[in-house]
Design a protein around this motif. Structure first.
Motif, mmCIF file in Angstrom:
data_model
loop_
_atom_site.group_PDB
_atom_site.id
_atom_site.type_symbol
_atom_site.label_atom_id
_atom_site.label_comp_id
_atom_site.label_asym_id
_atom_site.label_seq_id
_atom_site.Cartn_x
_atom_site.Cartn_y
_atom_site.Cartn_z
ATOM 1 N N ALA A 217 36.331 29.478 18.881
ATOM 2 C CA ALA A 217 37.619 28.801 18.736
ATOM 3 C C ALA A 217 38.365 28.885 20.062
ATOM 4 C CB ALA A 217 38.418 29.456 17.615
ATOM 5 N N PRO A 218 39.321 27.969 20.313
ATOM 6 C CA PRO A 218 40.022 27.965 21.599
ATOM 7 C C PRO A 218 40.628 29.302 21.974
ATOM 8 C CG PRO A 218 40.565 25.999 20.351
ATOM 9 C CD PRO A 218 39.749 26.871 19.439
ATOM 10 N N GLU A 219 41.196 29.997 20.986
ATOM 11 C CA GLU A 219 41.848 31.257 21.310
ATOM 12 C C GLU A 219 40.870 32.342 21.747
ATOM 13 O OE1 GLU A 219 41.919 30.808 16.736
ATOM 14 O OE2 GLU A 219 41.999 29.550 18.524
ATOM 15 N N PHE A 220 39.585 32.193 21.395
ATOM 16 C CA PHE A 220 38.583 33.172 21.796
ATOM 17 C C PHE A 220 37.848 32.769 23.078
ATOM 18 C CE2 PHE A 220 39.054 34.001 17.258
ATOM 19 C CZ PHE A 220 39.134 35.383 17.231
ATOM 20 N N SER A 221 38.001 31.542 23.525
ATOM 21 C CA SER A 221 37.226 31.063 24.668
ATOM 22 C C SER A 221 38.075 30.728 25.895
ATOM 23 C CB SER A 221 36.424 29.819 24.269
ATOM 24 O OG SER A 221 37.246 28.825 23.703
ATOM 25 N N SER A 222 39.395 30.669 25.756
ATOM 26 C CA SER A 222 40.258 30.337 26.882
ATOM 27 C C SER A 222 40.248 31.450 27.925
ATOM 28 C CB SER A 222 41.684 30.120 26.380
ATOM 29 O OG SER A 222 42.595 30.069 27.451
ATOM 30 N N ILE A 223 40.341 31.082 29.213
ATOM 31 C CA ILE A 223 40.446 32.073 30.287
ATOM 32 C C ILE A 223 41.867 32.141 30.835
ATOM 33 C CG2 ILE A 223 38.025 31.949 30.964
ATOM 34 C CD1 ILE A 223 38.896 30.129 33.304
ATOM 35 N N GLU A 224 42.821 31.541 30.142
ATOM 36 C CA GLU A 224 44.184 31.476 30.654
ATOM 37 C C GLU A 224 44.840 32.855 30.757
ATOM 38 O OE1 GLU A 224 46.021 27.333 29.292
ATOM 39 O OE2 GLU A 224 44.736 28.222 27.772
ATOM 40 N N GLU A 225 44.546 33.741 29.804
ATOM 41 C CA GLU A 225 45.088 35.101 29.910
ATOM 42 C C GLU A 225 44.577 35.760 31.189
ATOM 43 O OE1 GLU A 225 44.961 39.492 27.712
ATOM 44 O OE2 GLU A 225 43.748 37.845 26.909
ATOM 45 N N TRP A 226 43.293 35.630 31.460
ATOM 46 C CA TRP A 226 42.680 36.235 32.656
ATOM 47 C C TRP A 226 43.298 35.656 33.918
ATOM 48 C CZ3 TRP A 226 39.877 34.842 36.956
ATOM 49 C CH2 TRP A 226 39.102 35.827 37.583
ATOM 50 N N LEU A 227 43.466 34.348 33.957
ATOM 51 C CA LEU A 227 44.043 33.709 35.139
ATOM 52 C C LEU A 227 45.486 34.135 35.372
ATOM 53 C CD1 LEU A 227 42.678 30.067 34.667
ATOM 54 C CD2 LEU A 227 41.952 31.718 36.400
ATOM 55 N N GLY A 228 46.196 34.513 34.309
ATOM 56 C CA GLY A 228 47.597 34.886 34.450
ATOM 57 C C GLY A 228 47.832 36.274 35.002
ATOM 58 N N ARG A 229 46.781 37.065 35.138
ATOM 59 C CA ARG A 229 46.941 38.388 35.754
ATOM 60 C C ARG A 229 47.130 38.217 37.255
ATOM 61 N NH1 ARG A 229 41.735 40.375 32.433
ATOM 62 N NH2 ARG A 229 42.697 40.401 30.360
ATOM 63 N N ALA A 230 48.061 38.980 37.810
ATOM 64 C CA ALA A 230 48.529 38.727 39.179
ATOM 65 C C ALA A 230 47.405 38.602 40.192
ATOM 66 C CB ALA A 230 49.509 39.825 39.596
ATOM 67 N N ARG A 231 46.504 39.554 40.251
ATOM 68 C CA ARG A 231 45.435 39.503 41.257
ATOM 69 C C ARG A 231 44.548 38.280 41.049
ATOM 70 N NH1 ARG A 231 42.210 44.979 41.782
ATOM 71 N NH2 ARG A 231 41.286 43.753 43.465
ATOM 72 N N ASN A 232 44.281 37.948 39.781
ATOM 73 C CA ASN A 232 43.439 36.789 39.503
ATOM 74 C C ASN A 232 44.149 35.483 39.847
ATOM 75 O OD1 ASN A 232 41.500 38.571 38.529
ATOM 76 N ND2 ASN A 232 42.196 38.390 36.418
ATOM 77 N N THR A 233 45.467 35.452 39.660
ATOM 78 C CA THR A 233 46.227 34.254 40.017
ATOM 79 C C THR A 233 46.118 33.966 41.512
ATOM 80 O OG1 THR A 233 47.799 34.594 38.196
ATOM 81 C CG2 THR A 233 48.507 33.186 40.009
ATOM 82 N N TYR A 234 46.243 35.002 42.327
ATOM 83 C CA TYR A 234 46.101 34.816 43.774
ATOM 84 C C TYR A 234 44.708 34.292 44.115
ATOM 85 C CZ TYR A 234 50.432 37.495 44.260
ATOM 86 O OH TYR A 234 51.732 37.930 44.179
ATOM 87 N N ARG A 235 43.690 34.850 43.487
ATOM 88 C CA ARG A 235 42.320 34.400 43.735
ATOM 89 C C ARG A 235 42.127 32.953 43.273
ATOM 90 N NH1 ARG A 235 39.884 39.907 41.081
ATOM 91 N NH2 ARG A 235 40.202 41.304 42.867
ATOM 92 N N TYR A 236 42.759 32.629 42.180
ATOM 93 C CA TYR A 236 42.703 31.273 41.618
ATOM 94 C C TYR A 236 43.223 30.255 42.631
ATOM 95 C CZ TYR A 236 44.374 27.601 38.284
ATOM 96 O OH TYR A 236 44.650 26.430 37.608
ATOM 97 N N TYR A 237 44.393 30.520 43.186
ATOM 98 C CA TYR A 237 44.940 29.612 44.185
ATOM 99 C C TYR A 237 44.065 29.570 45.436
ATOM 100 C CZ TYR A 237 49.332 28.895 41.653
ATOM 101 O OH TYR A 237 50.274 28.533 40.732
ATOM 102 N N ASP A 238 43.523 30.717 45.821
ATOM 103 C CA ASP A 238 42.689 30.756 47.026
ATOM 104 C C ASP A 238 41.422 29.924 46.858
ATOM 105 O OD1 ASP A 238 44.445 32.343 48.411
ATOM 106 O OD2 ASP A 238 43.373 34.224 48.029
ATOM 107 N N VAL A 239 40.756 30.072 45.714
ATOM 108 C CA VAL A 239 39.489 29.352 45.539
ATOM 109 C C VAL A 239 39.752 27.855 45.360
ATOM 110 C CG1 VAL A 239 39.290 29.589 43.019
ATOM 111 C CG2 VAL A 239 37.216 29.463 44.426
ATOM 112 N N LEU A 240 40.860 27.490 44.717
ATOM 113 C CA LEU A 240 41.200 26.064 44.616
ATOM 114 C C LEU A 240 41.442 25.473 46.000
ATOM 115 C CD1 LEU A 240 43.594 25.825 41.518
ATOM 116 C CD2 LEU A 240 41.337 24.773 41.760
#
Length: 377
Positions: A217-240
């Protein structure tokens, strides 16, 4: 031309296989209906909503997001943040429904614009649900005057979104669902078709694709919680920035982006697995403790969120236990008198936290454990 799928190597395929093993274990665990499943699903949805909005600067606690989901006034979140959370909640609720829309489901520009209006309808001056008519830039976090990315011209948006929609329906059908969803995210955020809300829409589209593919189900497969963690957010912007380039450049290598997303899925799957295991353990301990006092098992629905989420509201307890307002108030009063809950706040802002009399056996104790990076294996 869109950003294209990269060739996957043996490490990527190994990580994909590991993700599937974790998710298959979750599917088996969740196959039998459980009393706590509804509260767990709401909590995971709230975590995804909180994570995606935190990336955009609209930070709210998971508990506040749960309140907003149930139509309650949040304890801490202000009006502006609450409006953003409510908009995203509407879109996410629709995505959860679309997971079961049947075989006649098709992606369309109208669907994308409808989801965008759900998210951004409270910003009417930003023309929610309509393509942008001017240039748009993603500014650098270090210097708002510097454009880290310049999106395609507004005149190109209709044709690029049409190409993306065609690909969403029929493109690369043999590719792994996680990879297709990652590429949909990358292409939508790079096209940047709206004046605002592009990041949240791109993350929501990724979640929708996984839901449509039956990846839990969407709530079990989304990575949005992971992306919202500060260190991961910085990495997210960097890789984009590294993969997308400073301007629309669809011939660039996208392998780093796909690998970033696969790592996110693997670590979020680890997180969800721990959450499910913890939920089962806490609920079982609470069940035994409540039975030992001779209380009705409906009280579990008041105690569980106080232990797991840090607080419970009377209205939430009413919904979860299917009670009248008077019965919910009587139960909460009894739990407060027994010091299993502690009342805080006044009037509409009242909520309850775990009390000092709550048996030690049911208190949430977690041994911090690092998430494993699957690419370090």
């Amino acid at each position: 031309m869109l950003y294209a799928l990269p060739s996957l190597d043996r490490h990527d395929h190994r990580v994909l296989d590991e993700i599937e093993v974790i998710r298959e274990a979750l599917r088996i665990h969740l196959r039998a209906p459980r009393q706590w499943e509804g509260q767990l699903r709401r909590n995971l949805t709230a975590r995804a909503i909180a994570g995606s909005n935190t990336i955009e600067g609209y930070a709210a606690s998971v508990a506040d997001v749960e309140d907003i989901m149930l139509g309650e006034a949040p304890v801490d979140a202000g009006r502006a943040v609450s409006a953003e959370i409510e908009g995203y909640r509407q879109a996410m609720t629709y995505i959860q429904r679309l997971a079961d829309a049947g075989e006649d489901f098709r992606y369309s520009k109208e669907l994308l614009n409808a989801l965008h209006f759900m998210m951004q309808g409270h910003h009417l001056l930003k023309r929610p649900g309509w393509w942008r008519t001017g240039a748009v830039y993603v500014t650098s976090p270090e210097d708002p005057a510097t454009a880290a990315y310049t999106a395609p011209a507004a005149t190109d948006v209709p044709s690029l979104t049409a190409e993306l929609v065609a690909w969403l329906n029929d493109g690369d059908p043999q590719a792994p669902a996680l990879v297709r969803a990652a590429m949909a995210h990358l292409n939508l955020v790079a096209i940047h078709p709206w004046s605002d809300g592009n990041g949240r829409m791109s993350r929501a589209l990724q979640t929708l694709m996984l839901a449509r593919e039956g990846i839990l189900a969407p709530e079990f497969s989304s990575i949005e919680e992971w992306l919202g963690r500060a260190r991961n957010t910085y990495r997210y912007y960097d890789v984009l920035a590294d993969v997308g380039g400073p301007v629309w450049t669809p011939d660039r290598d996208t392998h780093a982006w796909v690998r970033f997303c696969l790592r996110a899925h693997h670590q979020q799957a680890q997180t969800v697995r721990r959450q499910v295991e913890t939920t089962a353990a806490v609920w079982t301990a609470l069940d035994e403790a409540v039975a030992g006092r001779g209380w009705p098992d409906r009280m579990l629905h008041a105690l569980y969120p106080a232990v797991m989420a840090g607080r419970v509201r009377r209205a939430t307890y009413e919904v979860d236990a299917e009670l009248s307002e008077q019965q919910a108030q009587r139960d909460l009063r009894e739990l407060v008198n027994a010091e299993w809950l502690t009342a805080r706040g006044q009037a509409q802002g009242r909520y309850y936290t775990a009390g000092k009399g709550l048996p030690e056996s049911v208190r949430l104790t977690r041994s911090p454990q690092p998430l494993r990076d699957p690419y370090d294996a």
